[in-house]
Write a protein that holds these residues in place. Structure first.
Motif, PDB file in Angstrom:
ATOM      1  N   ALA A 207       0.837  -1.211   0.000  1.00 25.06           N
ATOM      2  CA  ALA A 207       0.000   0.000   0.000  1.00 25.06           C
ATOM      3  C   ALA A 207       0.869   1.257   0.000  1.00 25.06           C
ATOM      4  CB  ALA A 207      -0.924  -0.010   1.215  1.00 25.06           C
TER       5      ALA A 207
ATOM      6  N   GLN B 298       1.300   4.328  -2.887  1.00 25.96           N
ATOM      7  CA  GLN B 298       1.166   5.751  -2.591  1.00 25.96           C
ATOM      8  C   GLN B 298       2.446   6.502  -2.952  1.00 25.96           C
ATOM      9  OE1 GLN B 298      -0.026   6.256   1.477  1.00 25.96           O
ATOM     10  NE2 GLN B 298      -1.841   4.944   1.277  1.00 25.96           N
TER      11      GLN B 298
ATOM     12  N   LYS C   1      -6.084  11.600   7.164  1.00 24.01           N
ATOM     13  CA  LYS C   1      -6.928  10.625   6.467  1.00 24.01           C
ATOM     14  C   LYS C   1      -8.309  11.164   6.095  1.00 24.01           C
ATOM     15  CE  LYS C   1      -7.205   6.294   6.975  1.00 24.01           C
ATOM     16  NZ  LYS C   1      -7.405   4.903   7.406  1.00 24.01           N
TER      17      LYS C   1
ATOM     18  N   VAL D 202     -13.453  10.775   1.467  1.00 27.12           N
ATOM     19  CA  VAL D 202     -13.104  10.707   0.043  1.00 27.12           C
ATOM     20  C   VAL D 202     -13.452  12.029  -0.646  1.00 27.12           C
ATOM     21  CG1 VAL D 202     -13.610   9.562  -2.142  1.00 27.12           C
ATOM     22  CG2 VAL D 202     -13.337   8.197  -0.054  1.00 27.12           C
TER      23      VAL D 202
ATOM     24  N   GLU E 243      -8.911   7.308  -2.479  1.00 25.06           N
ATOM     25  CA  GLU E 243      -9.346   5.967  -2.060  1.00 25.06           C
ATOM     26  C   GLU E 243      -8.201   5.204  -1.388  1.00 25.06           C
ATOM     27  OE1 GLU E 243     -12.299   7.560  -4.592  1.00 25.06           O
ATOM     28  OE2 GLU E 243     -10.133   7.377  -4.898  1.00 25.06           O
ATOM     29  N   ASP E 244      -6.969   5.357  -1.929  1.00 26.10           N
ATOM     30  CA  ASP E 244      -5.832   4.648  -1.330  1.00 26.10           C
ATOM     31  C   ASP E 244      -5.585   5.125   0.102  1.00 26.10           C
ATOM     32  OD1 ASP E 244      -3.847   4.430  -4.394  1.00 26.10           O
ATOM     33  OD2 ASP E 244      -5.531   3.244  -3.642  1.00 26.10           O
TER      34      ASP E 244
ATOM     35  N   VAL F  92      -7.807   6.535   2.209  1.00 21.44           N
ATOM     36  CA  VAL F  92      -8.915   6.133   3.075  1.00 21.44           C
ATOM     37  C   VAL F  92      -8.850   4.647   3.383  1.00 21.44           C
ATOM     38  CG1 VAL F  92     -11.427   5.919   3.226  1.00 21.44           C
ATOM     39  CG2 VAL F  92     -10.397   8.018   2.350  1.00 21.44           C
ATOM     40  N   ASN F  93      -8.486   3.845   2.395  1.00 19.83           N
ATOM     41  CA  ASN F  93      -8.507   2.392   2.569  1.00 19.83           C
ATOM     42  C   ASN F  93      -7.218   1.846   3.184  1.00 19.83           C
ATOM     43  OD1 ASN F  93     -11.066   2.282   1.443  1.00 19.83           O
ATOM     44  ND2 ASN F  93     -10.279   2.132  -0.656  1.00 19.83           N
ATOM     45  N   THR F  94      -6.272   2.706   3.499  1.00 15.89           N
ATOM     46  CA  THR F  94      -5.028   2.269   4.138  1.00 15.89           C
ATOM     47  C   THR F  94      -5.107   2.601   5.633  1.00 15.89           C
ATOM     48  OG1 THR F  94      -3.790   2.740   2.124  1.00 15.89           O
ATOM     49  CG2 THR F  94      -2.510   2.490   4.152  1.00 15.89           C
TER      50      THR F  94
END
Length: 911
Positions: free
Chosen positions: A47, A51, A193, A221, A244-245, A247-249
């Motif tokens: 991840a 990024q 975040k 987002v 999205e990366d 938020v989802n990390t």
């Protein structure tokens, strides 16, 4: 920097602490030595790699575009070293050695080595990153090399308050986002975040680009994409991250966030320099001394008032009822002393405290000092909150006391009524059980049995007549229980005994009747005359007993109508007395007739009527008692009627005064509102007019004192309502306190305007022009202007705040001065303060420093002797006590630092 040695899935890369180089005397190397030692064997988190690829690629392209090129794949496009060398030339502004154009591996390695050598020449010693790994496309090493470049050329030189690199960038972010709700920047990963921190950075510097108040913390987002798009479109900061990366990390990559945030720092570096300029200065020595004295007075008065409130509230909130009327009446008298004696001075203290606070703040503003911030818990709002709590505790306390007195009075009345009825009933039932248990009918003659039967029928009639009294006794006991009578236990015990005895009497009566009726068939003769006497004497006797009970019954009334109703009922009772007397004569005639028949027929009577115990003597005795009780009842009712007439007089007397005082207070409140808007003449004229107006109001105080006296008479008479007026004493008190406070505040506003005018040198004509302009646009006469009204007012005074970008920016600047709390309203005092600053000059720290320098004979320090020689004694000692020793190279014993002292006088803003 963040430690990437976590969970065996993190990594670090970067320069080591091996050398100081040219990058700043070793600070960069030391910083990196602590934060970026790394192990080439650790794995790269997928991840974070994603990024970093996106962020570092975008960062490189933001610079390569200046040379007309860009990269697509970060670990492929730098393998030949050409674009890497080009990137370093663009970001450093320096020329690197000429690259080799061959396509062989050795040419590529040579080009990459030239780039790495250039990086090393900038004071960064690379560890574990070799040209071969970059040429071979090693993703981890390539990303590590780019991060090293970003640190050296984008982050290293960031410094805030003598910090550097990451700490400086973090402190800058914290300073800029501090005013924003839901933003708390503590690091370069989790704190970003939800996207609010990115939006806050943009809004702080370019508020027109972001509608921050419409952002929601639960929609990260949208927040992130909004910030990225605005930054790319308006700030020329390329999109380096993917919403999205992030938020989802679980924990976004710190290096990617830092790289992106550093772009904001450089984009706003011009604004940063402008914001670090020194603050404007405030007043000089004499003003500072006076203000400190006012601050100490405020702190002392606020402490005393808050302490009094703290002690008083528990007393007012104590609603524990007492057991006796005397104890509750004492509590009522204590409360009246509080309202009449103790509270009024505190009302004046509170008003004076607010006036002192406003005057102090005005003086501080006029001398450009920072606003006075009282100690924690002693703000005007804290005092208002405490006062509001006090009045909330006070509300209803007097009503509660009066209701408790009324309840206790009702309880005493009911308890006495219970005891009276219980005593009458117990006296009647005494011996009845023994009588009902007699077996005299077993040996009686026929005539005796007849007599016993008739006597028992009369007893049953008597028993039925007493049923109502027993029910009344039980009902009174129940009501005493519901009203929480303190002696309910003894009442219940006595009531239960009466009810049990009544049930026993009913059972015994039924049993004796069955026994008598069993032998009734054998009985034929009866003395009809005695029986008729008994039947008529018993109800008449009960009527007299009820009449005596009613005539002695206690009563309690509160109005004329209630006592007149009792008098009318008593008059109706008296109208029945002639018929009752005729019935008495008829009953006595029956007894006389029985005696006459017995005498005429030589019948020897036993001396008493066998069917009843009610003798003619008893009837006559009770009738005489009724005759005595009637005038006593007349007297008691007339006394109560006189009392209620007196109470009605008190009601009308209070209402007459209240109906004058109440509208007068309301009228004066309206007049003050008009005076504060329609002020004419000089400020001194206005102030004198207001003070004369205040004296006229204070002179009205005897009317309120008279009303208080009348109110106390009403309360002492336990009068609870007044239909002749809508004004209560509580309404009058509150209105009077508001009236005094309002006129005092209005006078204080004019005094502050005089202070402003005199301190700033504003002419009377300018002040009148300001007032006329303000009043013209204050359409609703509310004493404040909305944003559009204020803009029109400024335009009328020659300010260029029309609806273009420059005019809007100037208007926003002015609004931030006159409405720092963003309330959406501009008061006249704020307007005057602004206009005075715009139209006059003030002293500055530099001017004060220059004055001290003259006194010091052009030296960089001054001595205590020179201060005592040149200044008045109090101001000289004030300076000596506060000036720090001078530490310069030309210092002499006893030298004092007047420069830092002068600067400190003017305070600092949190820019």
């Amino acid at each position: 920097m963040v430690d990437y040695h976590a969970a065996n899935q993190s990594y670090q890369y970067g320069p080591s602490s091996g050398g100081n180089g040219a990058g700043g005397g070793g600070s960069m190397g030391d910083y990196m030595a602590q934060e970026d030692d790394w192990d080439r064997d650790l794995l790269l988190d997928p991840a974070w790699e994603k990024q970093q690829r996106k962020t570092f690629t975008a960062w490189c392209n933001s610079h390569l575009r200046k040379a007309g090129t860009q990269i697509e794949n970060i670990d492929e496009d730098f393998r030949d070293g050409l674009k890497l060398m080009l990137l370093l030339e663009v970001i450093s502004g320096e020329r690197l050695p000429k690259p080799e154009r061959g396509k062989m591996r050795v040419h590529k390695i040579n080009n990459v080595n030239k780039a790495l050598d250039f990086i090393a020449s900038k004071g960064v010693k690379l560890v574990s990153i070799g040209a071969e790994e970059i040429v071979d496309g090693n993703a981890k090493m390539t990303l590590g090399m780019i991060w090293t470049i970003i640190l050296r050329f984008a982050i290293q030189d960031i410094s805030v308050e003598e910090t550097s690199a990451k700490e400086g960038l973090l402190l800058w972010c914290q300073r800029k986002t501090a005013p924003y709700k839901n933003v708390n920047v503590q690091n370069f990963h989790i704190s970003w975040k939800d996207g609010l921190a990115f939006n806050a950075l943009i809004h702080r510097h370019r508020p027109e680009l972001i509608e921050y108040d419409k952002l929601r913390k639960d929609d990260p987002v949208t927040n992130l994409n909004n910030a990225f798009e605005v930054a790319e479109k308006y700030l020329d900061i390329p999109k380096m991250l993917d919403a999205e990366d992030i938020v989802n990390t679980a924990r976004p990559d710190e290096k990617a966030i830092m790289t992106y945030v550093s772009s904001f720092y450089h984009a706003f570096s011009g604004a940063q320099k402008a914001e670090t300029a020194a603050n404007r200065i405030c007043k000089v020595l004499a003003v500072n001394q006076e203000n400190e004295h006012l601050m100490e007075d405020y702190e002392r008065l606020a402490s005393d008032l808050l302490e009094w409130i703290r002690r008083t509230i528990p007393w007012l909130e104590d609603r524990v009822p007492q057991k006796t009327i005397q104890e509750m009446q004492q509590k009522l008298e204590d409360f009246r002393d509080y309202r009449r004696v103790h509270k009024p001075p505190k009302v004046q203290e509170k008003c004076q405290l607010e006036i002192n606070f406003n005057t102090l703040q005005t003086k501080l503003r006029l001398s450009n000092r920072p606003a006075f911030m009282p100690s924690e818990g002693k703000m005007v709002s804290d005092i208002n909150n405490g006062w509001q709590h006090l009045e909330q505790a006070e509300k209803g306390y007097e009503e509660w006391l009066l209701n408790e007195i009324r309840r206790l009075e009702r309880l005493d009345h009911l308890a006495e009524k219970f005891r009276q009825k219980a005593s009458i009933h117990e006296a009647w039932t005494d011996g009845k059980e023994a009588m009902l248990k007699q077996r005299d009918y077993e040996t009686a003659t026929l005539s005796d049995i007849k007599a016993l039967i008739r006597k028992h029928e009369a007893f049953e009639s008597d028993l039925a007549a007493h049923q109502d009294r027993v029910e009344q006794i039980a009902a009174i006991a129940q009501e005493l229980n519901e009203l929480d009578y303190y002696d309910s236990h003894n009442v219940n015990t006595r009531c239960q005994k009466i009810c049990d005895q009544w049930d026993a009497l009913g059972s015994l009566t039924h049993s004796r009747r069955e026994a008598l009726e069993k032998t009734e068939k054998q009985l034929e003769t009866i003395d009809q005359l005695h029986l008729e006497y008994a039947k008529r004497a018993a109800p008449f006797n009960n009527w007299m007993e009820s009449a005596m009970e009613d005539l002695q019954d206690m009563f309690i009334v509160h109005t004329i109508e209630e006592i007149e109703g009792l008098i009318s009922a008593h008059d109706q009772f008296k109208s029945t007395l002639p018929d009752a007397d005729r019935e008495r004569e008829a009953i006595l005639a029956i007894h006389k007739e029985a005696q006459r028949i017995a005498e005429s027929n030589h019948i020897k009577l036993s001396g008493s009527n066998p069917y009843t115990t009610v003798t003619p003597q008893i009837i006559n005795s009770k009738w005489e008692k009724v005759q005595q009780l009637v005038p006593k009842r007349d007297h008691a009712l007339l006394e109560e009627q006189s009392k209620q007439q007196s109470n009605e007089h008190l009601r009308r007397q209070f209402a007459s005064q209240a109906n004058i005082v109440g509208p007068w207070i309301q009228t004066k409140m309206e007049e003050i509102g008009r005076i504060s808007i329609e002020m004419n003449g000089t400020l001194e004229d206005q102030l004198n007019h207001l003070k004369r107006y205040e004296r006229s109001i204070v002179d009205y105080k005897p009317n309120l004192d008279l009303l208080e006296q009348q109110h106390q008479l009403i309360q002492e008479a336990l009068i609870f309502d007044n239909k002749h007026t809508n004004y209560t004493m509580e309404h009058i008190r509150v209105g009077w306190e508001q009236l005094l406070t309002t006129i005092a505040r209005t006078i204080n506003e004019v005094e502050n305007q005089i202070l402003t005018r005199d301190a700033k040198g504003i002419s009377q004509e300018q002040m009148q022009e300001f007032r006329a302009s303000f009043n013209h646009f204050d359409k609703d006469h509310g004493g404040a202007l909305g944003p559009e009204e204020f803009k029109a007012c400024l335009i009328s005074l020659g300010y260029d705040v029309e609806n273009d970008r420059q005019g809007d920016a100037e208007f926003n600047r002015i609004m931030s001065v006159v409405d720092p709390n963003h309330s959406g309203l501009v008061t006249f005092q704020a307007f005057i303060d602004f206009m005075s600053r715009e139209t006059t000059d003030t002293d500055t720290a530099d001017q004060v420093i220059a004055s001290f320098k003259v006194l010091a004979g052009d030296k960089n320090f001054i001595t205590a002797e020179e201060l005592r020689r040149e200044l008045p004694p109090d101001q000289a000692e004030y300076c000596i006590a506060r000036m720090a020793p001078y530490q310069g190279p030309d210092a002499v014993p006893g030298a004092l630092d007047y420069k830092s002292f002068s600067t400190a006088l003017y305070g600092e803003s949190d820019l």
